[in-house]
Scaffold this active site. Structure first.
Site, mmCIF file in Angstrom:
data_model
loop_
_atom_site.group_PDB
_atom_site.id
_atom_site.type_symbol
_atom_site.label_atom_id
_atom_site.label_comp_id
_atom_site.label_asym_id
_atom_site.label_seq_id
_atom_site.Cartn_x
_atom_site.Cartn_y
_atom_site.Cartn_z
ATOM 1 C CB CYS A 1 -0.826 0.190 1.253
ATOM 2 S SG CYS A 1 0.057 -0.051 3.049
ATOM 3 C CG HIS B 1 4.409 -6.047 11.400
ATOM 4 N ND1 HIS B 1 3.339 -5.993 12.074
ATOM 5 C CD2 HIS B 1 5.347 -5.826 12.126
ATOM 6 C CE1 HIS B 1 3.478 -5.499 13.086
ATOM 7 N NE2 HIS B 1 5.058 -5.403 13.269
ATOM 8 C CB CYS C 1 0.728 4.591 7.476
ATOM 9 S SG CYS C 1 -0.402 4.769 6.390
ATOM 10 C CD GLU D 1 -2.823 1.061 13.265
ATOM 11 O OE1 GLU D 1 -4.002 1.648 13.286
ATOM 12 O OE2 GLU D 1 -2.517 0.235 12.299
ATOM 13 C CG ASN E 1 -1.973 -6.034 5.977
ATOM 14 O OD1 ASN E 1 -2.214 -6.579 4.993
ATOM 15 N ND2 ASN E 1 -1.115 -5.525 6.531
ATOM 16 C CB SER F 1 3.758 -5.313 5.008
ATOM 17 O OG SER F 1 2.984 -6.171 5.678
#
Length: 331
Positions: free
Chosen positions: A29, A58, A114, A144, A243, A286
């Site tokens: 992303c 990650h 980010c 996060e 994710n 990632s």
């Protein structure tokens, strides 16, 4: 000494057919590209070492690639000697205590958080300034979440992970409530938790714009499209990637009989894929595309592969490098 290789180690002469449905979007992303580029640019401008607090993203393959180029990864700033070398904060964000420590030690700190995570940080701060108690939907211990909770004083934010946590939540009685979420959660799971929050606390303040990031949402939507059509799904990504783990869960819930998270081709358990005729393939935000290609090549050794891309969204999001690196790049 000659090496004896079992005939079973070789692929069959007549390979069975296999349709591979590749999800799009998949892989990197904009936030991940920005973070990796930040380390690469710092290495190019200043040379090694460049220190990075926590994994920049990650993914073990990415981290090891940067380590070979001179990046030094640490868990905490106290592991870094006194230095003028760049010290980069990972894409997941950090508690406010970390930049403060960097200032105290006079580090050349570069924040590669980010921008979509920074958005959540700012939202939490605004709610706190407006005397609201903040509820954070996320996974305990994820960097996060640690970073977001560390934006506010202790006790100003409550973490919930499940619908059951909503029933147990005991916020201060004299404060308005607001909620924010981790950016990499399951869209469907989070919707259920938010619905429970709103049912119990009808006046809770919502984010102005969805906190779950565009990349997480798009990748999950693509998996939902492909998973019911295939015999198995492989998600390329690291076990500690939130994710990526959510993509595997989404595939499973969408009806895919076999759903596995795989870092590299060498990690494939071939006993699970011997009789399949349709394979779904995606990658966490990632995971680099080279690992997707590696997986396809591994299946091509055993099957007659036909590849089809299933696209559900176009992505054109771009985030510029952190300001310090942009300014240096123009000098």
């Amino acid at each position: 000494m000659p090496v004896c290789v079992s005939p079973a180690s070789f692929p069959p002469a007549d390979k069975p057919p296999l349709d591979v449905l590749i999800c799009a979007p998949r892989g990197f992303c904009a936030g991940v590209v920005r973070a990796i580029d930040a380390v690469e640019k710092a290495l190019a401008l200043y040379g090694p070492p460049v220190y990075v607090r926590h994994e920049i993203v990650h993914n073990k393959y990415v981290v090891e690639s940067l380590r070979r180029k001179g990046a030094v990864f640490v868990d905490e700033l106290d592991e870094i000697p006194d230095t003028t070398a760049p010290v980069i904060f990972s894409a997941h964000g950090v508690p406010k205590s970390v930049p403060r420590e960097a200032v105290t030690r006079r580090f050349f700190a570069i924040d590669a958080t980010c921008p979509l995570v920074t958005k959540v940080h700012r939202e939490a701060e605004v709610h706190h300034k407006r005397s609201r108690h903040v509820v954070l939907v996320g996974h305990a211990g994820h960097p996060e979440v640690v970073g977001t909770m560390g934006q506010l004083p202790e006790g100003a934010i409550s973490l919930i992970e499940t619908i059951a946590d909503v029933a147990r939540l005991s916020p201060p009685a004299d404060q308005e409530l607001a909620y924010v979420t981790q950016t990499t959660l399951s869209v469907d799971d989070t919707a259920g938790i938010v619905a429970a929050l709103k049912a119990r606390f009808p006046d809770i303040v919502s984010p102005h714009k969805e906190d779950i990031c565009y990349a997480t949402t798009n990748r999950q939507e693509a998996v939902k499209r492909v998973a019911p059509q295939v015999d198995a799904m492989i998600v390329v990504g690291s076990p500690n990637s939130s994710n990526s783990q959510r993509l595997r869960e989404v595939a499973e819930r969408a009806g895919c009989p076999v759903s596995r998270l795989v870092l590299r081709a060498e990690d494939i358990d071939w006993s699970l894929f011997g009789d399949i005729r349709r394979l779904g393939l995606t990658a966490g935000a990632s995971a680099p595309e080279i690992l997707v290609e590696e997986i396809i090549d591994a299946f091509a050794l055993r099957f007659e592969v036909r590849v089809e891309t299933v696209s559900t969204a176009d992505e054109s999001v771009f985030f510029p490098l952190p300001r310090d690196l942009r300014e240096q790049a123009t000098v």
